[in-house]
Design a protein around this motif. Structure first.
Motif, PDB file in Angstrom:
ATOM      1  N   LEU A   1       0.838  -1.210   0.000  1.00 18.86           N
ATOM      2  CA  LEU A   1       0.000   0.000   0.000  1.00 18.86           C
ATOM      3  C   LEU A   1       0.872   1.259   0.000  1.00 18.86           C
ATOM      4  O   LEU A   1       0.559   2.237  -0.683  1.00 18.86           O
ATOM      5  CB  LEU A   1      -0.924   0.001   1.217  1.00 18.86           C
ATOM      6  CG  LEU A   1      -2.045  -1.052   1.194  1.00 18.86           C
ATOM      7  CD1 LEU A   1      -2.748  -1.102   2.534  1.00 18.86           C
ATOM      8  CD2 LEU A   1      -3.044  -0.748   0.084  1.00 18.86           C
ATOM      9  N   ALA A   2       1.966   1.219   0.754  1.00 11.78           N
ATOM     10  CA  ALA A   2       2.890   2.365   0.751  1.00 11.78           C
ATOM     11  C   ALA A   2       3.477   2.556  -0.638  1.00 11.78           C
ATOM     12  O   ALA A   2       3.556   3.680  -1.153  1.00 11.78           O
ATOM     13  CB  ALA A   2       3.998   2.150   1.778  1.00 11.78           C
ATOM     14  N   GLY A   3       3.876   1.433  -1.268  1.00  8.29           N
ATOM     15  CA  GLY A   3       4.437   1.513  -2.616  1.00  8.29           C
ATOM     16  C   GLY A   3       3.429   2.076  -3.601  1.00  8.29           C
ATOM     17  O   GLY A   3       3.755   2.933  -4.432  1.00  8.29           O
ATOM     18  N   LEU A   4       2.187   1.625  -3.476  1.00 14.30           N
ATOM     19  CA  LEU A   4       1.124   2.117  -4.363  1.00 14.30           C
ATOM     20  C   LEU A   4       0.966   3.632  -4.204  1.00 14.30           C
ATOM     21  O   LEU A   4       0.874   4.368  -5.197  1.00 14.30           O
ATOM     22  CB  LEU A   4      -0.191   1.406  -4.047  1.00 14.30           C
ATOM     23  CG  LEU A   4      -1.405   1.853  -4.850  1.00 14.30           C
ATOM     24  CD1 LEU A   4      -1.245   1.511  -6.327  1.00 14.30           C
ATOM     25  CD2 LEU A   4      -2.686   1.211  -4.314  1.00 14.30           C
ATOM     26  N   ALA A   5       0.943   4.095  -2.955  1.00 14.71           N
ATOM     27  CA  ALA A   5       0.817   5.528  -2.706  1.00 14.71           C
ATOM     28  C   ALA A   5       1.977   6.278  -3.355  1.00 14.71           C
ATOM     29  O   ALA A   5       1.784   7.305  -4.003  1.00 14.71           O
ATOM     30  CB  ALA A   5       0.779   5.801  -1.196  1.00 14.71           C
ATOM     31  N   GLY A   6       3.198   5.729  -3.206  1.00 15.11           N
ATOM     32  CA  GLY A   6       4.368   6.360  -3.815  1.00 15.11           C
ATOM     33  C   GLY A   6       4.249   6.416  -5.324  1.00 15.11           C
ATOM     34  O   GLY A   6       4.575   7.420  -5.946  1.00 15.11           O
ATOM     35  N   GLY A   7       3.742   5.337  -5.920  1.00 11.12           N
ATOM     36  CA  GLY A   7       3.576   5.300  -7.373  1.00 11.12           C
ATOM     37  C   GLY A   7       2.559   6.317  -7.837  1.00 11.12           C
ATOM     38  O   GLY A   7       2.785   7.055  -8.795  1.00 11.12           O
ATOM     39  N   ILE A   8       1.419   6.384  -7.139  1.00  9.23           N
ATOM     40  CA  ILE A   8       0.356   7.302  -7.563  1.00  9.23           C
ATOM     41  C   ILE A   8       0.794   8.757  -7.405  1.00  9.23           C
ATOM     42  O   ILE A   8       0.472   9.605  -8.237  1.00  9.23           O
ATOM     43  CB  ILE A   8      -0.933   7.037  -6.744  1.00  9.23           C
ATOM     44  CG1 ILE A   8      -1.524   5.674  -7.138  1.00  9.23           C
ATOM     45  CG2 ILE A   8      -1.953   8.136  -6.972  1.00  9.23           C
ATOM     46  CD1 ILE A   8      -2.699   5.252  -6.301  1.00  9.23           C
ATOM     47  N   LEU A   9       1.558   9.050  -6.355  1.00  4.03           N
ATOM     48  CA  LEU A   9       1.934  10.448  -6.114  1.00  4.03           C
ATOM     49  C   LEU A   9       3.187  10.870  -6.887  1.00  4.03           C
ATOM     50  O   LEU A   9       3.501  12.056  -6.946  1.00  4.03           O
ATOM     51  CB  LEU A   9       2.142  10.682  -4.616  1.00  4.03           C
ATOM     52  CG  LEU A   9       0.863  10.583  -3.780  1.00  4.03           C
ATOM     53  CD1 LEU A   9       1.166  10.776  -2.303  1.00  4.03           C
ATOM     54  CD2 LEU A   9      -0.171  11.606  -4.229  1.00  4.03           C
ATOM     55  N   ALA A  10       3.904   9.903  -7.484  1.00  7.14           N
ATOM     56  CA  ALA A  10       5.158  10.238  -8.171  1.00  7.14           C
ATOM     57  C   ALA A  10       4.986  11.327  -9.239  1.00  7.14           C
ATOM     58  O   ALA A  10       5.791  12.258  -9.303  1.00  7.14           O
ATOM     59  CB  ALA A  10       5.789   8.983  -8.781  1.00  7.14           C
ATOM     60  N   PRO A  11       3.957  11.270 -10.092  1.00  2.36           N
ATOM     61  CA  PRO A  11       3.836  12.313 -11.113  1.00  2.36           C
ATOM     62  C   PRO A  11       3.553  13.697 -10.524  1.00  2.36           C
ATOM     63  O   PRO A  11       3.856  14.708 -11.147  1.00  2.36           O
ATOM     64  CB  PRO A  11       2.639  11.851 -11.962  1.00  2.36           C
ATOM     65  CG  PRO A  11       2.483  10.415 -11.669  1.00  2.36           C
ATOM     66  CD  PRO A  11       2.942  10.229 -10.266  1.00  2.36           C
ATOM     67  N   VAL A  12       2.974  13.755  -9.349  1.00  2.00           N
ATOM     68  CA  VAL A  12       2.619  15.043  -8.763  1.00  2.00           C
ATOM     69  C   VAL A  12       3.810  15.683  -8.072  1.00  2.00           C
ATOM     70  O   VAL A  12       4.063  16.878  -8.204  1.00  2.00           O
ATOM     71  CB  VAL A  12       1.487  14.877  -7.724  1.00  2.00           C
ATOM     72  CG1 VAL A  12       0.971  16.236  -7.299  1.00  2.00           C
ATOM     73  CG2 VAL A  12       0.384  14.018  -8.275  1.00  2.00           C
ATOM     74  N   SER A  13       4.557  14.870  -7.329  1.00  2.00           N
ATOM     75  CA  SER A  13       5.533  15.450  -6.413  1.00  2.00           C
ATOM     76  C   SER A  13       6.955  15.409  -6.932  1.00  2.00           C
ATOM     77  O   SER A  13       7.820  16.084  -6.395  1.00  2.00           O
ATOM     78  CB  SER A  13       5.472  14.720  -5.079  1.00  2.00           C
ATOM     79  OG  SER A  13       5.736  13.361  -5.274  1.00  2.00           O
TER      80      SER A  13
END
Lengths: 288, 412
Positions: A196-208
């Motif tokens: 779940l942490a990895g998923l969050a990192g993946g989803i937020l990568a384009p934003v941050s």
């Protein structure tokens, strides 16, 4: 009116990102009582795996949604086996070990990728609301946050694994006496939280954007949300994200993002003072 | 402090040995020992992506000097200090460079905060200091020479271009430390002078990554254009989120910092196209000195070396300026080198002619206005030989050589 919609999206987006970065920690810390100070780095590893996948021309959606949770779950499983397994029930030692782990991961990432910001392109363009523009990707993040939480709910509530996990976390000895392989359940649950942490990192990568030290900006907010939420992993995360996200955005709109963060921290201190057990320690008791 | 007192007492006691000994040491050194140059760049700890290329071009300048027979026949040797983006280390290493290594000059410092840490230390130990970076202007100190852009060089050009091309209403996003705060005040002044209005100014830490609410606020304020003075890896996400909201091209952006740390390389062309910048040096400059420099540099460091930004080039040109001063002075004695540098020294640099202004110890040079297109700056207009007018308005080191402070602009 149009502006109200745009601002409304900002508010929901703030709540959704808080929930997204906290949900993995809610499993690992909220359920398993492991103070994982490397949670931010789990997210960063997710972001980097997405960035690497994009550079290798993997389809952007697969790179964001599939690669990071799989990669980080695998890393999480190894870390559970090597480090965490030896430290169940020893909070202070776990804290030290995971803090060291977080420094280690930052060091490795810096060595491999360098201390520069990697980019992942945003796959969705802007949308027009009246005379205003909003980010389509924000809506996607909100949707993914809802899907993730719903998914976690279904896994914990309806699957056999979820039942065993909840039982093991409540009373490991009793579960073991009933024939449950508790060490396996612990390992799987930890890997699930890491995914779940990895998923969050993946989803937020384009934003941050992605750089080795960015985990530091996640970890504080994640812990505050999980502790503010209290014992119920899911309802706690949702209620605390909503409370803190709204306060953060109110202050941000009234002044600037720095005071937004300050307001979030101040709200967390007051909340913990009034409700030492977190929101779900008083309200929504017994929920998931 | 203890060290200072004991030294003073020693001097007061007037023992002949303490007066003559350093002179003897210095004469011995002149016989052919290498000239030591201190370099203080952050090669790790957060700003390394900026510091590494600066360190490379400085060493490149030195290696070319040595290949050509050294400086005044002596080898030049770089004593490198990795300051690790840590202010404490800046203070410690500045002392070490001045007292232990006894370097002839210190080149370095990246952020304005770090410069203000080193400057008093090197003043105290009478060690020459070159700050090779664009900054907010106003430093007035005889011991320091600065070859970077100040607001009068580029911010004024950007403000005037924006007011003329896009309109009178401006929104500023700035880094939350002295560089961003003071430069945003200059933006207010230049915009007001041009009959415009700054609708809002927001400050962001170097690791800020969430710009959603800012983008909504900008839309509500409806500015004609945006000025960004952002620094750090986090704020790169502003351009990404701005484009994701579909605003790229709808509200134009001018920036005093964009592409300085090669931000364009991690963004897509759509996210960075159209950002207007103004720098002394652009890698795309079409002049023989620059082409020759790039050819030699790429031969040594590889053709795939990241683009040389203005910030990086300043370290190279700073080194050349100092060397020209030493040559003219005929030695490395600090007082003589300062006097030589104050004689109005000019070098033919990759960015064009660079002349040291004796009155302010800043530089007069060409400034190039450019627009980002497909990750490359495309020249719009060249402003020849811009003077450091901001600092010159308050600082005259010829008249007041004992001054050692930074003037800060007041905008009401």
């Amino acid at each position: 009116m149009d502006l109200a919609v745009v601002v409304g999206i900002d508010f929901i987006y703030a709540v959704a990102t808080l929930a997204l970065i906290s949900i993995g920690l809610a499993i690992v810390f909220g359920m398993m009582r492991i103070i994982n100070l490397a949670h931010g780095e789990f997210m960063v590893m997710g972001s980097y795996s997405a960035a690497v996948a994009v550079h290798h021309h993997v389809n952007i959606w697969i790179a964001i949604l599939i690669v990071p949770p799989v990669v980080v779950a695998a890393i999480g499983a190894i870390i559970e086996r090597v480090i965490i397994r030896r430290l169940y029930g020893r909070m202070v030692e776990t804290m030290l070990a995971t803090w060291g782990l977080s420094l280690f991961v930052v060091g490795i990432l810096t060595m491999v990728f360098g201390d520069i910001t990697e980019g992942v392109p945003t796959p969705i363009g802007g949308i027009t609301i009246g005379s205003y523009q909003a980010s389509g990707y924000s809506l996607f993040v909100i949707a993914m946050s809802i899907v993730t939480i719903a998914g976690v709910y279904l896994v914990l509530r309806t699957s056999r694994l979820g039942l065993l996990a909840r039982g093991t976390m409540q009373n490991a000895e009793m579960a073991a006496a009933l024939g449950v392989d508790t060490s396996r359940i612990y390992a799987v649950t930890f890997a699930f939280g890491a995914a779940l942490a990895g998923l969050a990192g993946g989803i937020l990568a384009p934003v941050s954007g992605v750089f080795p030290n960015i985990g530091g900006s996640y970890i504080g907010r994640a812990f505050i949300t999980v502790i503010g939420g209290g014992p119920a992993a899911l309802v706690g995360t949702i209620s605390a994200s909503t409370l803190f996200g709204v306060i953060n955005q109110l202050a941000t709109f009234a002044s600037n993002p720095v005071y937004g963060e300050v307001a979030l921290l101040a709200a967390a201190i007051i909340l913990i003072r009034l409700l030492p057990q977190g929101i779900t320690g008083r309200y929504f008791r017994g929920s998931l | 402090m203890i060290r200072g007192i004991s030294r003073r007492t020693l001097l007061k006691s007037g023992a002949a040995a303490t007066v003559f000994a350093p002179a003897l040491v210095r004469r011995a050194a002149a016989a052919g020992d290498p000239i030591l140059v201190g370099s203080m760049y952050d090669l790790s700890g957060g700003l390394e992506a900026s510091g590494k290329p600066m360190y490379d071009v400085l060493n490149f300048a030195v290696s070319e000097m040595n290949d050509a027979g050294g400086l005044l026949g002596r080898e030049v040797k770089v004593v490198s200090f990795d300051t690790q983006t840590n202010m404490q280390l800046y203070a410690q290493y500045a002392q070490e460079a001045a007292l232990k290594n006894k370097v002839a000059v210190v080149h370095g410092g990246i952020t304005s905060a770090s410069r203000e840490v080193i400057r008093p230390v090197l003043d105290k130990y009478k060690t020459l200091y070159f700050y090779d970076m664009p900054y907010e202007g106003g430093v007035c100190d005889r011991n320091i020479f600065i070859d970077g852009l100040t607001p009068a060089h580029n911010t004024q050009i950007l403000a005037e271009y924006g007011l003329k091309t896009w309109g009178k209403k401006v929104y500023t996003l700035a880094a939350d430390y002295n560089y961003g705060q003071i430069t945003s005040d200059w933006v207010k002044k230049y915009v007001k002078d041009g009959g415009g209005e700054v609708l809002g100014t927001e400050f962001f830490p170097l690791d800020a990554t969430n710009f959603g609410s800012t983008i909504s606020k900008i839309q509500a304020a409806k500015p004609d254009w945006i000025m960004t003075i952002l620094v750090g890896g986090g704020p790169i996400s502003f351009y990404r989120q701005f484009n994701a909201a579909g605003l790229s091209g709808k509200i134009p952006i001018a920036s005093t910092t964009f592409s300085g740390a090669n931000e364009q390389l991690v963004l897509t062309p759509e996210e960075s196209n159209g950002v207007v910048v103004a720098y002394n040096y652009l890698q795309t400059l079409d002049n023989p000195t620059n082409k020759d420099f790039l050819k030699r540099f790429h031969a040594k460091y590889g053709a795939d070396y990241p683009p040389i930004s203005d910030l990086t080039m300043a370290s190279y040109q700073g080194m050349l300026l100092w060397a020209a001063g030493v040559k003219k002075a005929g030695g490395i004695d600090r007082e003589k080198v300062i006097e030589a540098l104050e004689s109005g020294i000019t070098i033919d640099a990759p960015s064009g002619a660079v002349t040291l202004d004796p009155q302010t110890h800043h530089c007069t040079f060409d400034v190039h206005l450019a627009r980002m297109q497909d990750k490359q700056p495309v020249l719009i207009e060249t402003f020849p030989q811009r003077k450091p007018a901001d600092t010159a308005a308050v600082c005259d080191l010829k008249k007041n050589p004992r001054e050692a402070k930074q003037y800060i602009i007041k905008v009401n």
